[in-house]
Design an enzyme around this catalytic site. Structure first.
Site, PDB file in Angstrom:
ATOM      1  N   GLU A  16       5.380 -13.824  -5.884  1.00 51.81           N
ATOM      2  CA  GLU A  16       6.603 -13.678  -5.093  1.00 51.81           C
ATOM      3  C   GLU A  16       7.226 -15.048  -4.932  1.00 51.81           C
ATOM      4  O   GLU A  16       6.510 -16.048  -4.832  1.00 51.81           O
ATOM      5  CB  GLU A  16       6.277 -13.059  -3.734  1.00 51.81           C
ATOM      6  CG  GLU A  16       5.894 -11.612  -3.882  1.00 51.81           C
ATOM      7  CD  GLU A  16       5.629 -10.933  -2.548  1.00 51.81           C
ATOM      8  OE1 GLU A  16       6.216 -11.344  -1.533  1.00 51.81           O
ATOM      9  OE2 GLU A  16       4.826  -9.985  -2.545  1.00 51.81           O
ATOM     10  N   CYS A  49      -1.402  -9.131  -2.492  1.00 53.48           N
ATOM     11  CA  CYS A  49      -2.251  -9.070  -3.692  1.00 53.48           C
ATOM     12  C   CYS A  49      -3.636  -9.678  -3.525  1.00 53.48           C
ATOM     13  O   CYS A  49      -4.644  -8.991  -3.683  1.00 53.48           O
ATOM     14  CB  CYS A  49      -1.542  -9.757  -4.858  1.00 53.48           C
ATOM     15  SG  CYS A  49      -0.146  -8.806  -5.450  1.00 53.48           S
TER      16      CYS A  49
HETATM   17  C1  UDX Z   1      -0.548 -13.816  -6.334  1.00 53.13           C
HETATM   18  C2  UDX Z   1      -0.865 -14.461  -7.698  1.00 53.13           C
HETATM   19  O1  UDX Z   1      -0.614 -15.861  -7.628  1.00 53.13           O
HETATM   20  C3  UDX Z   1      -0.014 -13.820  -8.789  1.00 53.13           C
HETATM   21  O2  UDX Z   1      -0.345 -14.356 -10.053  1.00 53.13           O
HETATM   22  C4  UDX Z   1      -0.270 -12.315  -8.785  1.00 53.13           C
HETATM   23  O3  UDX Z   1       0.525 -11.668  -9.763  1.00 53.13           O
HETATM   24  C5  UDX Z   1       0.017 -11.734  -7.413  1.00 53.13           C
HETATM   25  O4  UDX Z   1      -0.761 -12.410  -6.421  1.00 53.13           O
HETATM   26  P1  UDX Z   1       1.417 -14.049  -4.537  1.00 53.13           P
HETATM   27  O5  UDX Z   1       0.741 -12.964  -3.764  1.00 53.13           O
HETATM   28  O6  UDX Z   1       2.899 -14.004  -4.706  1.00 53.13           O
HETATM   29  O7  UDX Z   1       0.804 -14.113  -6.025  1.00 53.13           O
HETATM   30  O8  UDX Z   1       1.053 -15.408  -3.802  1.00 53.13           O
HETATM   31  P2  UDX Z   1       0.407 -16.811  -4.167  1.00 53.13           P
HETATM   32  O9  UDX Z   1       1.447 -17.806  -4.439  1.00 53.13           O
HETATM   33  O10 UDX Z   1      -0.684 -16.664  -5.152  1.00 53.13           O
HETATM   34  O11 UDX Z   1      -0.237 -17.191  -2.737  1.00 53.13           O
HETATM   35  C6  UDX Z   1      -1.196 -16.313  -2.137  1.00 53.13           C
HETATM   36  C7  UDX Z   1      -1.692 -16.875  -0.848  1.00 53.13           C
HETATM   37  O12 UDX Z   1      -2.542 -18.000  -1.079  1.00 53.13           O
HETATM   38  C8  UDX Z   1      -0.617 -17.373   0.126  1.00 53.13           C
HETATM   39  O13 UDX Z   1      -0.965 -16.927   1.425  1.00 53.13           O
HETATM   40  C9  UDX Z   1      -0.688 -18.881   0.021  1.00 53.13           C
HETATM   41  O14 UDX Z   1      -0.275 -19.560   1.178  1.00 53.13           O
HETATM   42  C10 UDX Z   1      -2.185 -19.069  -0.222  1.00 53.13           C
HETATM   43  N1  UDX Z   1      -2.514 -20.332  -0.885  1.00 53.13           N
HETATM   44  C11 UDX Z   1      -2.038 -20.593  -2.129  1.00 53.13           C
HETATM   45  C12 UDX Z   1      -3.343 -21.241  -0.241  1.00 53.13           C
HETATM   46  O15 UDX Z   1      -3.803 -21.013   0.876  1.00 53.13           O
HETATM   47  N2  UDX Z   1      -3.656 -22.409  -0.878  1.00 53.13           N
HETATM   48  C13 UDX Z   1      -3.197 -22.688  -2.132  1.00 53.13           C
HETATM   49  O16 UDX Z   1      -3.536 -23.771  -2.654  1.00 53.13           O
HETATM   50  C14 UDX Z   1      -2.353 -21.759  -2.779  1.00 53.13           C
END
Ligand code: UDX
Length: 470
Positions: free
Chosen positions: A176, A290
């Site tokens: 997203e 996700c």
């Molecule tokens: C995720 C996957 O990245 C993507 O490839 C898949 O298709 C769907 O799920 P998304 O749910 O959009 O995508 O979010 P993402 O950017 O992955 O972040 C997920 C969560 O992890 C967020 O709450 C974010 O804040 C957290 N996060 C991310 C961390 O806590 N630390 C990080 O270093 C990266």
């Protein structure tokens, strides 16, 4: 079946000379809605389908029912040029499409961590009997491994005799806030199909992606593989990303007691290319629609298949993640000088402002948002909590009506005893500590995603706490 990433495969897709099939996307939430508009942009004739009439009429009026950066322009443009339409009529879908993409949600079941496939089932069983010519039904939804053969059985049960319909699989990896790029310029395409004709049709449905890459002189790795592998790629990737985040969050706990700084630790570790800098941001943990759900569904499926032991560590990844939320509340209480007893923190009489409600920046999605959950926990601990978010307030208010909401940001922080920055929106990274200090009651800040410069805030007289920074 082969497993390969040779550029020759992509080359042969571009030069194959097949005409573009007509595409339908069943389920136009953030996944299917984004795909529909982007594939129209790539030159396909596209029909989006959903049972939600409100959502379909919004799309047809050129309005997005959710926020996704850059998608509104593609929607407007492709509605206007006639390549993109939306409908609630499944007969029209069956009549229109050569390739039908399943993009419906697969949430956790209410009674377990397994994926609920009922939306998928109702899509296939309502589409299949209406199909009257050769076509493929392609799974994009995130599913337990083994689902494609069940979908093929449903197709065989419900399709009329003599109509050739095959299942195919092509997982999606959209993030997203970056979803348009992820569809138009994916970092890989994974395809699985059985017969020669189904493979050709599936490749033709992705031709536009490879043509755009060729125009821009980019490579898109193509992995042509078996069904089980194609189904596993998404959940295996998401579980790996979750593991990376929980690993660095466990290191954050260690840094706090040992006197280290997890942000410097992550940076230093990430310089090793085998580790990399990405997904090593320590903080309040991961959320969203996700990562948490896919992690649990994978563990649950492994259990069903008799290899639960091998993936038992995923339960610990999940627990490390949940503990971040408790930890954030503890740090909040400590910042305000409150004792944290065995029953947790008590924060009666304190005004806390939470900046951020969405699960990450640049989205209005609050599903399983750590920020909003921490806001709720602070309220349960007795604090009066006011939440501000640049895009997520409406959704947050629906999910957590008992919290207070305010905008603009200056109104939300007025009189606060504690400010918690829990979603690292750009707007929060550039806050002026001196100006903000004039509005609050006490200069105390919890930086839940380590997005701020501690020195800057301390210099302006703020008591600063990050996560895993001594
Ligand atoms: C995720 C996957 O990245 C993507 O490839 C898949 O298709 C769907 O799920 P998304 O749910 O959009 O995508 O979010 P993402 O950017 O992955 O972040 C997920 C969560 O992890 C967020 O709450 C974010 O804040 C957290 N996060 C991310 C961390 O806590 N630390 C990080 O270093 C990266």
């Amino acid at each position: 079946m082969r497993s390969t990433n040779l550029p020759n495969d992509a080359e042969s897709i571009i030069t194959s000379g097949v005409t573009r099939p007509r595409l339908t996307f069943l389920g136009v939430g953030p996944l299917g809605g984004t795909y529909a508009a982007c594939y129209a942009e790539l030159g396909y004739e596209v029909l989006g389908y959903d049972i939600d009439e409100g959502r379909i009429s919004k799309f047809n009026d050129g309005q997005l029912p959710f926020y996704e950066r850059g998608l509104d322009e593609l929607l407007t443009k492709n509605l206007a040029n006639g390549r993109l339409r939306f409908t609630t009529d499944i007969d029209e879908v069956a009549e229109f499409g050569d390739v039908h993409f399943l993009c419906v949600g697969t949430p956790s079941r209410p009674d377990s961590n397994s994926a609920d496939l009922s939306y998928l089932e109702s899509c296939v069983t309502s589409l299949a009997p209406r199909l009257s010519r050769q076509c493929i039904i392609v799974g994009k939804s995130t599913v337990p491994v083994g689902t494609s053969s069940w979908v093929q059985q449903l197709i065989d049960q419900h399709t009329s005799d003599g109509v050739d319909v095959e299942v195919a699989w092509s997982p999606e990896f959209l993030q997203e806030s970056n979803a348009v790029q992820d569809v138009m310029r994916p970092n890989r395409v994974v395809l699985a199909a059985q017969s020669e004709w189904a493979q050709q049709l599936l490749q033709a449905a992705h031709k536009g992606v490879f043509e755009l890459a060729a125009q821009e002189d980019r490579d898109v790795p193509l992995v042509v593989t078996d069904f089980a592998t194609a189904e596993l790629v998404k959940v295996a990737s998401n579980a790996f990303l979750s593991t990376k985040i929980s690993y660095i969050n466990a290191m954050a706990d260690l840094c706090e007691v040992a006197g280290g700084d997890v942000t410097a630790l992550a940076r230093a570790m990430g310089h090793d290319e085998r580790i990399g800098q990405k997904f090593l941001r320590a903080g309040i943990g991961f959320g969203g629609g996700c990562l948490p759900k896919d992690l649990r569904a994978l563990a649950s499926r492994a259990q069903e298949l008799g290899v639960g032991e091998s993936l038992r560590f995923l339960a610990e990844i999940d627990e490390v993640n949940t503990r971040r939320r408790t930890r954030a509340v503890t740090i909040a209480a400590e910042l305000c000088g409150r004792d944290v007893g065995p029953a947790g923190a008590r924060m009666e009489g304190l005004h806390v402002t939470v900046l951020g409600a969405t699960f990450k920046p640049d989205t209005d999605d609050i599903r399983d948002s750590p920020a909003l959950d921490i806001a709720r926990r602070l309220r349960n601990a007795g604090a009066t909590v006011t939440v501000y978010d640049p895009k997520g307030i409406d959704n947050a208010r629906t999910a957590q009506p008992e919290l207070n909401y305010a905008k603009p940001l200056s109104e939300a922080v007025e009189g606060a005893d504690l400010v918690c920055v829990l979603t690292p929106w750009e707007e929060f990274r550039h806050l002026d500590p001196a100006a903000l200090g004039d509005i609050v009651s006490h200069r105390r800040i919890l930086d839940g995603m380590n997005a701020l410069d501690p020195q800057l805030w301390r210099n302006a007289g703020w008591e600063y706490r990050g996560m895993g920074r001594s």
